[in-house]
Design a protein around this motif. Structure first.
Motif, PDB file in Angstrom:
ATOM      1  N   UNK A   1       9.089 -17.996  11.771  1.00 24.57           N
ATOM      2  CA  UNK A   1       9.838 -16.823  12.235  1.00 24.57           C
ATOM      3  C   UNK A   1       9.815 -16.775  13.760  1.00 24.57           C
ATOM      4  N   UNK A   2       8.668 -17.116  14.329  1.00 19.67           N
ATOM      5  CA  UNK A   2       8.536 -17.073  15.791  1.00 19.67           C
ATOM      6  C   UNK A   2       9.497 -18.078  16.453  1.00 19.67           C
ATOM      7  N   UNK A   3       9.644 -19.245  15.848  1.00 17.75           N
ATOM      8  CA  UNK A   3      10.586 -20.235  16.403  1.00 17.75           C
ATOM      9  C   UNK A   3      12.017 -19.691  16.363  1.00 17.75           C
ATOM     10  N   UNK A   4      12.360 -19.015  15.255  1.00 18.38           N
ATOM     11  CA  UNK A   4      13.709 -18.464  15.152  1.00 18.38           C
ATOM     12  C   UNK A   4      13.930 -17.385  16.216  1.00 18.38           C
ATOM     13  N   UNK A   5      12.876 -16.574  16.478  1.00 18.86           N
ATOM     14  CA  UNK A   5      12.983 -15.547  17.530  1.00 18.86           C
ATOM     15  C   UNK A   5      13.163 -16.229  18.893  1.00 18.86           C
ATOM     16  N   UNK A   6      12.452 -17.319  19.078  1.00 18.96           N
ATOM     17  CA  UNK A   6      12.519 -18.042  20.347  1.00 18.96           C
ATOM     18  C   UNK A   6      13.921 -18.622  20.550  1.00 18.96           C
TER      19      UNK A   6
ATOM     20  N   UNK B   1       0.812  -1.225   0.000  1.00 20.75           N
ATOM     21  CA  UNK B   1       0.000   0.000   0.000  1.00 20.75           C
ATOM     22  C   UNK B   1       0.839   1.265   0.000  1.00 20.75           C
ATOM     23  N   UNK B   2       2.105   1.144   0.315  1.00 22.80           N
ATOM     24  CA  UNK B   2       2.939   2.345   0.341  1.00 22.80           C
ATOM     25  C   UNK B   2       4.279   2.063   0.963  1.00 22.80           C
ATOM     26  N   UNK B   3       4.917   3.136   1.420  1.00 27.66           N
ATOM     27  CA  UNK B   3       6.228   2.980   2.046  1.00 27.66           C
ATOM     28  C   UNK B   3       6.009   2.596   3.506  1.00 27.66           C
ATOM     29  N   UNK B   4       6.707   1.558   3.974  1.00 28.45           N
ATOM     30  CA  UNK B   4       6.401   1.105   5.329  1.00 28.45           C
ATOM     31  C   UNK B   4       7.648   0.753   6.125  1.00 28.45           C
ATOM     32  N   UNK B   5       7.465   0.745   7.423  1.00 26.64           N
ATOM     33  CA  UNK B   5       8.508   0.268   8.340  1.00 26.64           C
ATOM     34  C   UNK B   5       7.809  -0.705   9.278  1.00 26.64           C
ATOM     35  N   UNK B   6       8.310  -1.923   9.314  1.00 26.91           N
ATOM     36  CA  UNK B   6       7.670  -2.944  10.143  1.00 26.91           C
ATOM     37  C   UNK B   6       8.543  -3.199  11.364  1.00 26.91           C
ATOM     38  N   UNK B   7       7.939  -3.084  12.532  1.00 31.43           N
ATOM     39  CA  UNK B   7       8.703  -3.296  13.766  1.00 31.43           C
ATOM     40  C   UNK B   7       8.097  -4.487  14.496  1.00 31.43           C
ATOM     41  N   UNK B   8       8.930  -5.515  14.685  1.00 29.37           N
ATOM     42  CA  UNK B   8       8.451  -6.735  15.321  1.00 29.37           C
ATOM     43  C   UNK B   8       8.681  -6.644  16.833  1.00 29.37           C
ATOM     44  N   UNK B   9       7.671  -7.024  17.601  1.00 25.85           N
ATOM     45  CA  UNK B   9       7.810  -7.079  19.063  1.00 25.85           C
ATOM     46  C   UNK B   9       7.831  -8.544  19.485  1.00 25.85           C
ATOM     47  N   UNK B  10       8.848  -8.880  20.296  1.00 26.55           N
ATOM     48  CA  UNK B  10       8.975 -10.282  20.706  1.00 26.55           C
ATOM     49  C   UNK B  10       8.812 -10.452  22.217  1.00 26.55           C
ATOM     50  N   UNK B  11       8.491  -9.343  22.919  1.00 23.44           N
ATOM     51  CA  UNK B  11       8.504  -9.441  24.387  1.00 23.44           C
ATOM     52  C   UNK B  11       7.413 -10.345  24.960  1.00 23.44           C
ATOM     53  N   UNK B  12       6.417 -10.686  24.129  1.00 26.32           N
ATOM     54  CA  UNK B  12       5.370 -11.588  24.647  1.00 26.32           C
ATOM     55  C   UNK B  12       5.801 -13.068  24.605  1.00 26.32           C
ATOM     56  N   UNK B  13       6.966 -13.317  23.960  1.00 24.59           N
ATOM     57  CA  UNK B  13       7.430 -14.712  23.884  1.00 24.59           C
ATOM     58  C   UNK B  13       7.724 -15.225  25.296  1.00 24.59           C
ATOM     59  N   UNK B  14       7.190 -16.360  25.682  1.00 23.05           N
ATOM     60  CA  UNK B  14       7.449 -16.874  27.025  1.00 23.05           C
ATOM     61  C   UNK B  14       8.811 -17.566  27.108  1.00 23.05           C
ATOM     62  N   UNK B  15       9.159 -18.062  28.262  1.00 22.53           N
ATOM     63  CA  UNK B  15      10.390 -18.840  28.403  1.00 22.53           C
ATOM     64  C   UNK B  15      10.258 -20.103  27.557  1.00 22.53           C
ATOM     65  N   UNK B  16      11.408 -20.632  27.127  1.00 22.63           N
ATOM     66  CA  UNK B  16      11.403 -21.773  26.209  1.00 22.63           C
ATOM     67  C   UNK B  16      10.527 -22.918  26.717  1.00 22.63           C
TER      68      UNK B  16
END
Lengths: 710, 104
Positions: free
Chosen positions: B57-62, A189-204
């Motif tokens: 992708x999520x697995x790689x982040x993990x 749709x246009x020029x974009x910047x995608x920022x991924x947030x990973x802080x919701x990932x739990x412990x392994x």
């Protein structure tokens, strides 16, 4: 709506032209992702705008092509010759659909279906697509009814910056949805910047691989409306938290040069309160470090806010660059009218200057001098608007060389040089056919088959070069090949066979080569559906001459052929030499004039009526214009001979007086005079009288044929 | 998805082949989790990975997170084109992702 449809067609034709160029470049550089992007974008725009302006058939047809190139972008389908061939076929089909948009029944639906099927085969052959992709193909017919209706908002042209937070629920993957596809759609749709947030990932240990923990902030600069953005998420709106906010319009951004500060962005996004900012600001460090160290906000959040700040700054910069490169689309007819009006103005200005000189009015003279300067500037600027780079023409030829060499089983590389050389739009438009003809000859008869080339010690791949360059007020176009060349003695033999040359006549190789421009002359051993019927090079020559240009050929047997076209920069205004016979005034195009010599009664008597002059030891034929045009009146005792060089031949035109050089605004003649070959147009002089413009080539045609056949 | 394991110079090199997507995510994670918990340094070779989607992708982040959380040396070496494209689509820089490796 008709105007909008026309606008779409104009844009689509341009896109198809760019598409063809990109595809041919892609074939040569299959790893160039920028080219894949260009192809995808062209298809995407043709499809999107097509649906918006009622070209549903084109939108539907282009959908599959676009889908395949989307997968090429993702690296799932490799670029192959087959794919490029198919894409070129699709491009031609879209062009046909545009050409016949008023008579859709004329489109061969079987061909449409065949091309779509061929593209769908790519999708079926893509193992990575799996069940998802199959569903997508099956779902295609439904898409038409689901297509968002064009709204006024969709047509908005102002760019806005949106902040989108896309936070999928944990069960998003269970629906089979791939969030990356939605992000890719947003990017379209246009020029974009995608920022991924990973802080919701739990412990392994607690990680559930089928649950979605990732979420994204997307900054998007687009002309599209917020509704169009929402439509991207239409199928997942129950499976995600979505917020879309317009954070700025670029026009506001340009009027308010201040970039938002980091703290302002964090407060605006609700990540921080103003109080916490104030507390943090009491420190000495940079705001980002202060906030992170104070642990009031995570480093990741600060980083994303910084990314937003950078994105907005970049958007502003891009918008500034875009604004400075803004162009306006103007109908060609309007430009033609403007050039005509400037022509009228030049004429009136010349009359005004003449009047000031005649009346010896010094005040009027000083005014006319200023008007003259301004008119000249206006004329030059107006003519420059009509100039187009010759690459417009060259691009079309790349396809011709590719298709024809494939058809004939030859390996030919087309090299172009000087594509940015500019020529008048009319010249470019009329140049295409002659160039096509010359190239077809080069491909068919010039470049040999690979095995023949190898046997002759040449590389298997033949090369055709197209080179454009400026030469004074002209542009030279050289079309050269490293093929078998033309054997002058074969031409001689053919010319004698056809009775165009006596067997005793002596001709230089250069003169013999010129004979290929005679009507019906061909040295090709066999007639193919490409060339060889001898219908062509004479037409090419007359087309070039109609453009007030010249054509020259050089060839060496076994080494190749070079054809050089010399064309005027513009057809609207030329430099001419104004001459007079009795009281009649004529203009000779200055480009062909070499010199002027006097013709006295004594010299004339020495010629014994043979109309030839000895100029510094060279015999030059001449045409007494007074006799040719049956102009009555007394001949002056000393006449002037204007020596012209045409096709390497020097020929004189005898006139009573040479008045001087003039910039001539060309007016076309009324159709009543269309059969008067020697006159190419007329011009209005400063005193309001009309001067006819002589067509030297046509004037000398009889002499040339006679002298060649002698 | 198959994982081929080989011990090279004290590192366990895990070579993935097949798809890294939602359909394979459960099995892949089952194979990876014990490796992440083991003390041996790891190298993941993704040159032969086919489709890669959001779950991949999520697995790689993990994996990256686990590296930080367990202070364990985990390298992601080569990436296949679909993995590179998926990382880019997700907003990640593939070059930063493979700090120690090269893109295939």
């Amino acid at each position: 709506m008709d105007t909008q449809k026309e606008a779409y067609k104009v844009e689509a034709y341009e896109l198809l032209s760019e598409l063809e160029t990109s595809l041919l470049e892609l074939e040569a550089s299959p790893d160039d992702f920028e080219l894949v992007d260009r192809v995808f974008r062209a298809m995407h725009t043709i499809k999107g705008s097509g649906a918006m302006f009622g070209f549903d058939d084109i939108a539907e047809f282009t959908h599959d092509v676009e889908t395949v190139f989307d997968l090429v972008r993702d690296g799932q389908i490799p670029v192959s010759t087959h794919l490029v061939n198919l894409a070129l076929q699709a491009r031609d089909h879209i062009k046909l659909m545009l050409d016949l948009s008023d008579q859709t029944d004329a489109i061969d639906q079987n061909e449409t279906r065949d091309i779509i099927d061929a593209f769908r085969a790519f999708l079926e052959d893509t193992p990575e697509q799996g069940e998802d992709e199959e569903q997508e193909i099956i779902a295609l017919p439904q898409e038409k009814s689901e297509k968002p209706k064009p709204s006024k908002k969709d047509a908005q042209t102002e760019e806005n910056i949106y902040r989108i937070r896309f936070a999928p629920h944990e069960d998003l993957f269970h629906t089979g949805t791939n969030p990356l596809n939605l992000l890719a759609e947003l990017q379209g749709l246009g020029h974009s910047k995608i920022i991924l947030h990973t802080e919701r990932l739990p412990a392994a240990e607690d990680y559930q691989p089928e649950a979605c923990y990732l979420y994204w902030d997307i900054l998007l600069t687009t002309e599209k409306s917020i509704d169009t953005i929402k439509d991207v998420f239409i199928f997942v709106e129950d499976a995600c938290d979505l917020s879309i906010e317009m954070i700025d319009t670029l026009s506001d951004l340009m009027t308010d040069p201040k970039n938002k500060r980091l703290g302002e962005i964090l407060v605006e996004r609700g990540d921080l309160t103003p109080d916490l900012i104030d507390t943090a600001l009491s420190g000495q460090k940079r705001i980002g470090e202060i906030l992170t160290d104070s642990k009031v906000v995570s480093k990741e959040k600060v980083d994303t806010a910084l990314a937003e700040q950078t994105f907005v700054q970049e958007s502003r910069k891009r918008h500034e660059q875009k604004a400075s490169a803004t162009s306006v689309r103007v109908a060609a007819e309007k430009l033609d009218t403007l050039v005509n009006l400037v022509g009228e103005l030049v004429t009136v200005q010349a009359r005004l200057s003449q009047k000031a000189i005649t009346d010896r009015d010094s005040e009027l003279l000083s005014i006319t001098e200023v008007v003259e300067r301004l008119t000249a500037e206006l004329r030059d600027n107006t003519l420059s608007i009509r100039m187009l780079p010759i690459d417009v023409s060259f691009s079309k030829l790349r396809r011709l060389v590719r298709d024809l060499s494939n058809e004939l089983g030859k390996d030919i590389l087309l090299k172009t040089e000087g594509g940015d050389t500019e020529l008048d739009k009319t010249v470019i438009e009329q140049l295409n056919d002659p160039l096509v003809h010359i190239l077809r000859n080069s491909i068919d008869h010039g470049i040999e088959m690979p095995e023949q080339r190898q046997a002759a010690g040449k590389p298997e791949q033949g090369v055709i070069r197209l080179k454009a360059e400026h030469s004074g007020a002209n542009v030279l176009i050289h079309i050269s090949d490293d093929g078998s060349g033309i054997d002058a003695q074969t031409i001689r033999k053919k010319a004698i066979e056809k009775g165009l040359l006596s067997s005793e006549a002596e001709r230089s190789d250069k003169e013999l080569l010129q004979m290929i421009f005679l009507p019906g002359f061909s040295t090709a051993g066999s007639v193919t559906n490409v060339s060889g019927r001898g219908v062509g090079m004479d037409v090419v020559k007359s087309s070039i001459e109609n453009l007030r240009g010249t054509i020259d050929i050089q060839s060496q047997k076994g080494a190749g052929t070079t054809i050089t076209l010399k064309l005027p920069l513009t057809l609207a205004i030329i430099d001419g030499l104004l001459v007079e016979i009795d009281t009649e005034k004529y203009v000779l195009p200055l480009a062909a004039i070499e010199e002027c010599v006097e013709l006295t009664q004594e010299t004339l008597a020495d010629t014994h009526g043979r109309n030839i002059l000895n100029i510094r030891g060279e015999i030059v034929p001449f045409i007494p214009l007074r006799e040719r045009f049956a102009i009555e009146g007394e001949r002056p005792s000393i006449e002037q001979v204007v020596i012209n060089s045409v096709d390497g031949q020097r020929v004189g035109i005898v006139v009573d007086r040479v008045i001087g050089e003039h910039q001539i605004v060309i007016k076309t003649m009324n159709s009543l005079y269309k059969n008067v070959e020697e006159i190419s147009g007329a011009t209005i002089l400063g005193d309001g009288t009309v001067a006819l413009i002589l067509d030297i080539q046509k004037l000398l045609k009889d002499i040339s044929v006679e002298s060649l056949a002698a | 998805m198959a994982i081929e394991k080989e011990s090279i110079n004290g590192r366990l090199v895990c070579k993935f082949s097949g798809d890294l997507n939602i359909w394979e995510a459960g099995n892949i994670w089952q194979d990876i989790l014990p490796l992440l918990c083991a003390p041996e340094p790891l190298t993941f070779d993704l040159a032969e990975v086919g489709e890669c989607d959001g779950a991949g992708v999520q697995i790689l982040c993990q994996i990256q997170n686990a590296s930080t959380a367990h202070s364990k040396s985990i390298e992601i070496a080569t990436l296949s084109q679909p993995v590179t494209a998926a990382l880019q689509q997700a907003g990640l820089d593939p070059n930063l992702f493979t700090e120690h490796g090269e893109e295939s």
